[in-house]
Design a protein around this motif. Structure first.
Motif, PDB file in Angstrom:
ATOM      1  N   THR A 188       0.823  -1.207   0.000  1.00 30.19           N
ATOM      2  CA  THR A 188       0.000   0.000   0.000  1.00 30.19           C
ATOM      3  C   THR A 188       0.862   1.263   0.000  1.00 30.19           C
ATOM      4  OG1 THR A 188      -1.747  -1.179   1.198  1.00 30.19           O
ATOM      5  CG2 THR A 188      -1.827   1.237   1.219  1.00 30.19           C
ATOM      6  N   ILE A 189       1.899   1.276   0.851  1.00 26.43           N
ATOM      7  CA  ILE A 189       2.791   2.444   0.921  1.00 26.43           C
ATOM      8  C   ILE A 189       3.513   2.661  -0.395  1.00 26.43           C
ATOM      9  CG2 ILE A 189       4.854   3.356   2.055  1.00 26.43           C
ATOM     10  CD1 ILE A 189       3.935   1.951   4.608  1.00 26.43           C
ATOM     11  N   LEU A 190       4.035   1.581  -0.990  1.00 20.21           N
ATOM     12  CA  LEU A 190       4.739   1.707  -2.267  1.00 20.21           C
ATOM     13  C   LEU A 190       3.806   2.214  -3.364  1.00 20.21           C
ATOM     14  CD1 LEU A 190       6.986  -1.501  -2.258  1.00 20.21           C
ATOM     15  CD2 LEU A 190       7.689   0.872  -1.874  1.00 20.21           C
ATOM     16  N   SER A 191       2.562   1.770  -3.337  1.00 22.38           N
ATOM     17  CA  SER A 191       1.594   2.239  -4.339  1.00 22.38           C
ATOM     18  C   SER A 191       1.348   3.730  -4.196  1.00 22.38           C
ATOM     19  CB  SER A 191       0.275   1.467  -4.189  1.00 22.38           C
ATOM     20  OG  SER A 191       0.472   0.078  -4.403  1.00 22.38           O
ATOM     21  N   ILE A 192       1.244   4.214  -2.951  1.00 21.59           N
ATOM     22  CA  ILE A 192       1.026   5.646  -2.726  1.00 21.59           C
ATOM     23  C   ILE A 192       2.232   6.457  -3.187  1.00 21.59           C
ATOM     24  CG2 ILE A 192       0.687   7.397  -0.942  1.00 21.59           C
ATOM     25  CD1 ILE A 192      -0.905   5.310   0.632  1.00 21.59           C
ATOM     26  N   LEU A 193       3.460   5.993  -2.844  1.00 24.39           N
ATOM     27  CA  LEU A 193       4.673   6.700  -3.263  1.00 24.39           C
ATOM     28  C   LEU A 193       4.802   6.736  -4.779  1.00 24.39           C
ATOM     29  CD1 LEU A 193       7.265   5.375  -0.630  1.00 24.39           C
ATOM     30  CD2 LEU A 193       6.186   7.634  -0.730  1.00 24.39           C
ATOM     31  N   PHE A 194       4.470   5.630  -5.431  1.00 28.09           N
ATOM     32  CA  PHE A 194       4.533   5.600  -6.891  1.00 28.09           C
ATOM     33  C   PHE A 194       3.545   6.594  -7.497  1.00 28.09           C
ATOM     34  CE2 PHE A 194       2.995   3.915 -10.962  1.00 28.09           C
ATOM     35  CZ  PHE A 194       4.194   3.884 -11.670  1.00 28.09           C
ATOM     36  N   ALA A 195       2.360   6.702  -6.907  1.00 35.02           N
ATOM     37  CA  ALA A 195       1.366   7.652  -7.406  1.00 35.02           C
ATOM     38  C   ALA A 195       1.854   9.085  -7.238  1.00 35.02           C
ATOM     39  CB  ALA A 195       0.038   7.438  -6.682  1.00 35.02           C
ATOM     40  N   ILE A 196       2.498   9.391  -6.096  1.00 39.97           N
ATOM     41  CA  ILE A 196       3.027  10.744  -5.871  1.00 39.97           C
ATOM     42  C   ILE A 196       4.137  11.049  -6.858  1.00 39.97           C
ATOM     43  CG2 ILE A 196       4.277  12.188  -4.224  1.00 39.97           C
ATOM     44  CD1 ILE A 196       2.774  10.730  -1.986  1.00 39.97           C
ATOM     45  N   LEU A 197       5.045  10.088  -7.078  1.00 37.54           N
ATOM     46  CA  LEU A 197       6.140  10.282  -8.029  1.00 37.54           C
ATOM     47  C   LEU A 197       5.621  10.509  -9.438  1.00 37.54           C
ATOM     48  CD1 LEU A 197       9.198  10.269  -8.600  1.00 37.54           C
ATOM     49  CD2 LEU A 197       9.040   7.788  -8.878  1.00 37.54           C
ATOM     50  N   LEU A 198       4.632   9.745  -9.831  1.00 42.13           N
ATOM     51  CA  LEU A 198       4.062   9.895 -11.170  1.00 42.13           C
ATOM     52  C   LEU A 198       3.396  11.261 -11.318  1.00 42.13           C
ATOM     53  CD1 LEU A 198       3.445   8.565 -13.878  1.00 42.13           C
ATOM     54  CD2 LEU A 198       1.364   7.621 -12.882  1.00 42.13           C
ATOM     55  N   ALA A 199       2.690  11.715 -10.271  1.00 45.46           N
ATOM     56  CA  ALA A 199       2.048  13.017 -10.337  1.00 45.46           C
ATOM     57  C   ALA A 199       3.080  14.140 -10.444  1.00 45.46           C
ATOM     58  CB  ALA A 199       1.176  13.221  -9.090  1.00 45.46           C
ATOM     59  N   GLY A 200       4.220  14.007  -9.705  1.00 45.87           N
ATOM     60  CA  GLY A 200       5.282  15.004  -9.801  1.00 45.87           C
ATOM     61  C   GLY A 200       5.910  15.047 -11.179  1.00 45.87           C
ATOM     62  N   LEU A 201       6.108  13.880 -11.783  1.00 46.65           N
ATOM     63  CA  LEU A 201       6.692  13.823 -13.125  1.00 46.65           C
ATOM     64  C   LEU A 201       5.780  14.482 -14.149  1.00 46.65           C
ATOM     65  CD1 LEU A 201       8.917  12.802 -15.004  1.00 46.65           C
ATOM     66  CD2 LEU A 201       7.688  10.626 -15.161  1.00 46.65           C
ATOM     67  N   VAL A 202       4.488  14.234 -14.048  1.00 47.24           N
ATOM     68  CA  VAL A 202       3.544  14.848 -14.976  1.00 47.24           C
ATOM     69  C   VAL A 202       3.531  16.360 -14.801  1.00 47.24           C
ATOM     70  CG1 VAL A 202       1.091  15.042 -15.558  1.00 47.24           C
ATOM     71  CG2 VAL A 202       2.101  12.791 -15.141  1.00 47.24           C
ATOM     72  N   ALA A 203       3.555  16.829 -13.551  1.00 46.57           N
ATOM     73  CA  ALA A 203       3.567  18.266 -13.298  1.00 46.57           C
ATOM     74  C   ALA A 203       4.823  18.923 -13.854  1.00 46.57           C
ATOM     75  CB  ALA A 203       3.445  18.528 -11.795  1.00 46.57           C
ATOM     76  N   MET A 204       5.989  18.253 -13.724  1.00 42.25           N
ATOM     77  CA  MET A 204       7.249  18.797 -14.229  1.00 42.25           C
ATOM     78  C   MET A 204       7.212  18.900 -15.750  1.00 42.25           C
ATOM     79  SD  MET A 204      11.120  17.369 -13.587  1.00 42.25           S
ATOM     80  CE  MET A 204      10.796  15.908 -14.557  1.00 42.25           C
ATOM     81  N   LEU A 205       6.672  17.871 -16.426  1.00 41.22           N
ATOM     82  CA  LEU A 205       6.594  17.914 -17.888  1.00 41.22           C
ATOM     83  C   LEU A 205       5.686  19.050 -18.354  1.00 41.22           C
ATOM     84  CD1 LEU A 205       6.374  14.102 -18.725  1.00 41.22           C
ATOM     85  CD2 LEU A 205       8.304  15.638 -19.126  1.00 41.22           C
ATOM     86  N   VAL A 206       4.558  19.257 -17.675  1.00 40.92           N
ATOM     87  CA  VAL A 206       3.648  20.338 -18.043  1.00 40.92           C
ATOM     88  C   VAL A 206       4.316  21.691 -17.850  1.00 40.92           C
ATOM     89  CG1 VAL A 206       1.467  21.467 -17.419  1.00 40.92           C
ATOM     90  CG2 VAL A 206       1.579  18.966 -17.568  1.00 40.92           C
ATOM     91  N   PHE A 207       5.048  21.888 -16.754  1.00 35.57           N
ATOM     92  CA  PHE A 207       5.732  23.156 -16.494  1.00 35.57           C
ATOM     93  C   PHE A 207       6.820  23.410 -17.530  1.00 35.57           C
ATOM     94  CE2 PHE A 207       9.272  25.446 -14.519  1.00 35.57           C
ATOM     95  CZ  PHE A 207       8.640  26.630 -14.154  1.00 35.57           C
ATOM     96  N   TRP A 208       7.568  22.360 -17.903  1.00 36.66           N
ATOM     97  CA  TRP A 208       8.646  22.514 -18.882  1.00 36.66           C
ATOM     98  C   TRP A 208       8.108  22.911 -20.247  1.00 36.66           C
ATOM     99  CZ3 TRP A 208       9.950  19.539 -23.263  1.00 36.66           C
ATOM    100  CH2 TRP A 208      11.198  19.847 -23.821  1.00 36.66           C
ATOM    101  N   ARG A 209       6.969  22.289 -20.643  1.00 32.12           N
ATOM    102  CA  ARG A 209       6.385  22.617 -21.950  1.00 32.12           C
ATOM    103  C   ARG A 209       5.866  24.052 -21.965  1.00 32.12           C
ATOM    104  NH1 ARG A 209       5.156  18.622 -25.558  1.00 32.12           N
ATOM    105  NH2 ARG A 209       3.410  19.874 -26.338  1.00 32.12           N
ATOM    106  N   ARG A 210       5.273  24.518 -20.900  1.00 39.70           N
ATOM    107  CA  ARG A 210       4.792  25.894 -20.849  1.00 39.70           C
ATOM    108  C   ARG A 210       5.952  26.894 -20.851  1.00 39.70           C
ATOM    109  NH1 ARG A 210      -0.158  25.789 -16.407  1.00 39.70           N
ATOM    110  NH2 ARG A 210      -1.619  24.519 -17.663  1.00 39.70           N
ATOM    111  N   ALA A 211       7.003  26.568 -20.115  1.00 37.80           N
ATOM    112  CA  ALA A 211       8.170  27.462 -20.071  1.00 37.80           C
ATOM    113  C   ALA A 211       8.837  27.560 -21.436  1.00 37.80           C
ATOM    114  CB  ALA A 211       9.159  26.976 -19.012  1.00 37.80           C
ATOM    115  N   LYS A 212       8.945  26.465 -22.140  1.00 38.11           N
ATOM    116  CA  LYS A 212       9.558  26.451 -23.468  1.00 38.11           C
ATOM    117  C   LYS A 212       8.736  27.262 -24.464  1.00 38.11           C
ATOM    118  CE  LYS A 212      11.157  23.329 -27.090  1.00 38.11           C
ATOM    119  NZ  LYS A 212      11.253  21.908 -27.531  1.00 38.11           N
ATOM    120  N   GLY A 213       7.423  27.193 -24.372  1.00 42.48           N
ATOM    121  CA  GLY A 213       6.570  27.913 -25.307  1.00 42.48           C
ATOM    122  C   GLY A 213       6.565  29.412 -25.063  1.00 42.48           C
ATOM    123  N   SER A 214       6.950  29.858 -23.868  1.00 45.26           N
ATOM    124  CA  SER A 214       6.918  31.293 -23.564  1.00 45.26           C
ATOM    125  C   SER A 214       8.222  32.015 -23.895  1.00 45.26           C
ATOM    126  CB  SER A 214       6.598  31.481 -22.071  1.00 45.26           C
ATOM    127  OG  SER A 214       7.635  30.922 -21.273  1.00 45.26           O
TER     128      SER A 214
END
Length: 237
Positions: A188-214
């Motif tokens: 259960t703990i590993l599943s929660i940590l994996f979900a947090i890591l995946l959410a952080g990775l998605v957020a970083m990719l979205v921020f990078w794409r917006r920064a590049k476009g500006s």
């Protein structure tokens, strides 16, 4: 001659014992032959063929000795509302031979669920209610044919039928040879940590794409807007 007639009178009114024993259905298309308050029987098809002018009842009892064949359906002695105390047996599911045709038609429902009615549980005007059974049992059942109020034929008693009982939560083990409680917690703990890591990775990719476009390039004086190189003397940039 007269004593002989006296001997024949009881025999003429004897209840016919039919060679049939009610049993839980074994139909592979039906699940839940027993539940916590119901059970499912096969219908007595081709059993009462010689009793077309009778009413066929199902007798539900706590044991074979609990039912008296002189009891009539719908009386206080056979009322579902008073089962199992003080009434030890009751009669329900009134039917006629037309309800149990022989041979049984294809695709026809050929079972009876005992205990399926809930609307008449507390209704004293429905003493033959097919209400939910009050406990796990065991119960025995038989089919009885009445001509008026007189029993004329009956089947054998079934084998004891015991209903399912719910297990208390304290009896459910949280460990076994494959999944211990510690393993479940770690997973259960590993599943929660994996979900947090995946959410952080998605957020970083979205921020990078917006920064590049500006990011835009502003050419300095003397530089080409297309190439960014200084213009040669005399050349149009």
């Amino acid at each position: 001659m007269f004593p002989l007639l006296l001997l024949l009178v009881p025999a003429a009114h004897a209840i016919v014992q039919l060679p049939y024993k009610p049993a839980l259905t074994q139909s592979p298309r039906l699940e839940g032959a027993t539940t916590a308050s119901t059970f499912v029987l096969d219908q007595p098809r081709c059993v009462f063929d010689n009793y077309s002018n009778t009413d066929i009842w199902l007798v539900v009892a706590l044991d074979e000795a609990a039912f008296n064949n002189t009891s009539a359906p719908g009386t206080n002695e056979t009322s579902f509302q008073h089962f199992p105390d003080p009434v030890r047996a009751y009669m329900t599911l009134n039917a006629t031979l037309a309800n149990y045709p022989c041979p049984k038609p294809l695709r026809d429902i050929t079972v009876l669920r005992v205990g399926s009615e809930t609307s008449c549980v507390g209704d004293n005007a429905r003493p033959t209610c097919n209400g939910p059974l009050p406990g796990p049992g065991p119960y025995r059942v038989k089919f009885l044919a009445l001509q008026g109020s007189k029993p004329v034929a009956e089947t054998d008693w079934s084998a004891p039928i015991t209903l399912r009982t719910a297990k208390p939560a304290s009896s459910i083990s949280t460990t076994d040879s494959r999944h211990s409680a510690g393993m479940i917690a770690i997973t259960t703990i590993l599943s929660i940590l994996f979900a947090i890591l995946l959410a952080g990775l998605v957020a970083m990719l979205v921020f990078w794409r917006r920064a590049k476009g500006s990011i835009t390039f502003t050419p300095q004086p003397g530089h080409s807007a297309l190439t960014g190189c200084p213009c040669a003397a005399g050349e149009g940039c």
